[in-house]
Design a protein around this motif. Structure first.
Motif, PDB file in Angstrom:
ATOM      1  N   LEU B  88       0.835  -1.211   0.000  1.00 27.51           N
ATOM      2  CA  LEU B  88       0.000   0.000   0.000  1.00 27.51           C
ATOM      3  C   LEU B  88       0.864   1.254   0.000  1.00 27.51           C
ATOM      4  O   LEU B  88       0.484   2.266  -0.575  1.00 27.51           O
ATOM      5  CB  LEU B  88      -0.947  -0.009   1.205  1.00 27.51           C
ATOM      6  CG  LEU B  88      -2.009  -1.123   1.188  1.00 27.51           C
ATOM      7  CD1 LEU B  88      -2.841  -1.089   2.460  1.00 27.51           C
ATOM      8  CD2 LEU B  88      -2.909  -0.995  -0.038  1.00 27.51           C
ATOM      9  N   ARG B  89       2.046   1.185   0.614  1.00 27.15           N
ATOM     10  CA  ARG B  89       2.884   2.394   0.647  1.00 27.15           C
ATOM     11  C   ARG B  89       3.472   2.720  -0.719  1.00 27.15           C
ATOM     12  O   ARG B  89       3.960   3.818  -0.945  1.00 27.15           O
ATOM     13  CB  ARG B  89       3.978   2.265   1.723  1.00 27.15           C
ATOM     14  CG  ARG B  89       5.083   1.293   1.416  1.00 27.15           C
ATOM     15  CD  ARG B  89       6.180   1.358   2.508  1.00 27.15           C
ATOM     16  NE  ARG B  89       7.245   0.412   2.206  1.00 27.15           N
ATOM     17  CZ  ARG B  89       7.194  -0.887   2.492  1.00 27.15           C
ATOM     18  NH1 ARG B  89       6.137  -1.389   3.117  1.00 27.15           N
ATOM     19  NH2 ARG B  89       8.181  -1.690   2.159  1.00 27.15           N
ATOM     20  N   PHE B  90       3.403   1.772  -1.656  1.00 25.65           N
ATOM     21  CA  PHE B  90       3.793   2.067  -3.046  1.00 25.65           C
ATOM     22  C   PHE B  90       2.562   2.346  -3.918  1.00 25.65           C
ATOM     23  O   PHE B  90       2.663   2.469  -5.136  1.00 25.65           O
ATOM     24  CB  PHE B  90       4.559   0.896  -3.666  1.00 25.65           C
ATOM     25  CG  PHE B  90       5.818   0.533  -2.914  1.00 25.65           C
ATOM     26  CD1 PHE B  90       6.924   1.373  -2.911  1.00 25.65           C
ATOM     27  CD2 PHE B  90       5.880  -0.647  -2.196  1.00 25.65           C
ATOM     28  CE1 PHE B  90       8.075   1.037  -2.218  1.00 25.65           C
ATOM     29  CE2 PHE B  90       7.034  -0.997  -1.498  1.00 25.65           C
ATOM     30  CZ  PHE B  90       8.131  -0.143  -1.501  1.00 25.65           C
ATOM     31  N   GLY B  91       1.401   2.393  -3.296  1.00 25.14           N
ATOM     32  CA  GLY B  91       0.173   2.592  -4.067  1.00 25.14           C
ATOM     33  C   GLY B  91      -0.229   1.371  -4.870  1.00 25.14           C
ATOM     34  O   GLY B  91      -0.982   1.462  -5.839  1.00 25.14           O
ATOM     35  N   LEU B  92       0.290   0.204  -4.457  1.00 26.57           N
ATOM     36  CA  LEU B  92      -0.016  -1.040  -5.186  1.00 26.57           C
ATOM     37  C   LEU B  92      -0.851  -1.968  -4.307  1.00 26.57           C
ATOM     38  O   LEU B  92      -0.720  -1.957  -3.079  1.00 26.57           O
ATOM     39  CB  LEU B  92       1.287  -1.754  -5.562  1.00 26.57           C
ATOM     40  CG  LEU B  92       2.162  -1.083  -6.628  1.00 26.57           C
ATOM     41  CD1 LEU B  92       3.505  -1.802  -6.745  1.00 26.57           C
ATOM     42  CD2 LEU B  92       1.454  -1.069  -7.976  1.00 26.57           C
TER      43      LEU B  92
END
Lengths: 356, 356
Positions: B88-92
């Motif tokens: 989630l911290r990579f927007g994935l």
């Protein structure tokens, strides 16, 4: 809803088969074989960094479909590849392949790519790389048994990396040999079509076998051996598919890619489980000798290992980025809020689709 | 050079992630979950026809990348899937997937397809299919622990296939629960946000755990159990990642998809190698009983098996052909004369590329 995707991280670069052919032709076949050989060497020198496993294979009467994964701390690569000797009657190649390179830290696929053509290049590059340490330094003549789809690439890799300048050719189908000779016109290689295997092998410094039949065949028997010969056995690569007689293996020092896989798939499937072999990465790294003297008979029992495809994928990825080749695709769903997969369906405006 | 490709046999149908979402939304989510459940049932009923193996997994500190192959005499299917809780911290998304369906007789890939969204559908369909035989027939209330990306699909599958009409919700992140309640507005399900796991589980007929942390967690402990409860444990699905305490497993009759894989990856990785389990295909086929009485505690220790993806791929392939969805791509090199791979480079006109 706002997209939270980092630019460039959520799309996969796709090279379809024509894009791969254009990329290789544009960069130059010779340069690509050499570049893939360098990538293989670099990766094999850090062999212990990789998580390795024998490939998984699904067999049926017509052929086999395989998945070949490998990974290190940074990248995961795998190849899908089939082997169906009877495919010509459907107008399809006997071997077709594609691969994926993905980022270990996120699992995001970075590259999806045809590997049908690159498989031929990396196999030839691996063969030639091994022969540099296993064949006699003065090797100039190579017998090439099996003149099918992979043969030209073997010939060129051995010309460029090993110094071969003469080919002795044989195929059960004379049309295959004519095709090879036509394709390699202008390559500087002297080529002789031979009437049989024994004739082709006679006087050769190196014997490359790259035949396709899915069965235990004897392409090279021990009466054909000469002192100092190197045998590059490429076509014996799945259970029940071999090219060398056990006596050839017993007379030779045998080198392999990854022993646990080769004992299942290679020519050494015919030998006891403790038959001595040397993994080629140890030779490349200087930890084990390759050829020890000019009379020794050496065999590279090549079956194709996942790390070679990983190296080819790395090479192709860099070459594609360099030349802006390929196109970006949404191979996996990454749009929208990653915590809200349901919203990606866009059903909010159509409650009727959800209500029971 | 004349192409010898049979029309329709040499191209791969590609459904990217937006095409898959459109296909599912267009056909109806409810219809797709039911259709995939039917495909899974049909395939599980011919379980002995399939060549099965535990999936291959490449682990790193951030997560795992897996390949899941399965085949019968006609089709080969595999899924690529990752699990990276920190994505989630990579927007994935934490889970991304794609899959391929190929023809066994030629090795030709027929379909390449995003499976990120379909993985959620097939997991929910499998869970609900198992619960039909494992949960009490009068089950109406389900606790849903973990309200992330997969949770809405579980809720709808249990509504449609099992008859659940009330959800008791809990997630360590209250925003996840709010998202679920918003997404399922209008679904007819009564929903209660609970302050903790014990509160959510109290009074539930079925407990579904679908949490994402990659560690040994105890989501459900034996003090929460009530006679007759069915536990659908979905989130404990790789080594070191579990959701149930050993005491829960010891108190229950445990059902699995494919025992050799579940013993490595499922909640039963905490139990001895001979801990008794029943494979769910035997229950579906009527060869083994599911729930035996109203007081029995049952657990479906679901890890996700390759055959479920094969069923989903079959369903999507048929749906795509029906609606003309997707596009044809050259995933593998099939152009030109299949015996002449070299010619596909188009080098004939440029001998300079070949000459040494």
């Amino acid at each position: 809803m706002q997209s939270t995707i980092h630019a460039g991280s959520a799309r996969t670069l796709f090279l379809d088969a024509p894009a791969v052919a254009r990329l290789i032709a544009g960069k130059g076949l010779q340069q690509c074989i050499a570049g893939i050989a360098e990538a293989i060497r670099a990766d094999f020198l850090r062999w212990p960094d990789f998580v390795k496993s024998p490939r998984s294979a699904s067999h049926c009467p017509q052929g086999v479909i395989e998945l070949m994964p490998v990974s290190d701390a940074t990248l995961f690569g795998f190849k899908y590849v089939n082997g169906h000797p009877g495919n010509l009657r459907f107008g399809l190649p006997t071997v077709m392949a594609f691969g994926v390179l993905a980022e270990m830290k996120t699992g995001m696929p970075l590259l999806l790519c045809d590997l049908t053509l690159p498989t031929a290049l990396r196999t030839a590059a691996m063969s030639a790389l091994a022969a540099v340490d296993l064949a006699r330094k003065d090797s100039r003549v190579m017998a090439l048994i099996g003149n099918g789809a992979q043969s030209e690439f073997q010939a060129l890799a051995f010309r460029d990396l090993v110094g071969i300048d003469e080919l002795r050719l044989y195929d059960i189908d004379p049309a295959a040999t004519r095709k090879l000779m036509r394709n390699l016109e202008g390559s500087g290689l002297r080529m002789h079509a031979c009437a049989g295997i024994a004739e082709a092998v006679r006087g050769a410094d190196i014997v490359t076998t790259v035949t396709a039949d899915k069965r235990n065949a004897t392409i090279v028997s021990d009466d054909m051996l000469a002192p100092g010969m190197h045998i590059n056995a490429v076509g014996g690569d799945c259970p029940g598919k071999t090219e060398l007689s056990p006596a050839v293996l017993a007379a030779a020092s045998v080198f392999v890619e990854y022993a646990p896989q080769t004992r299942i798939e290679g020519d050494i499937q015919q030998m006891p489980a403790d038959f001595p072999v040397t993994e080629i990465w140890q030779v490349l790294a200087g930890a084990q000798p390759g050829r020890r003297h000019d009379k020794e008979i050496t065999v590279f029992d090549s079956v194709g290992f996942a790390l070679e495809d990983y190296s080819a994928l790395r090479f192709l990825h860099a070459a594609a980025l360099e030349t802006d080749a390929g196109e970006e695709i949404s191979l996996v769903g990454t749009a929208g809020d990653p915590r809200d997969l349901f919203a990606s369906l866009g059903l909010a405006a159509r409650p009727g689709l959800v209500a029971a």
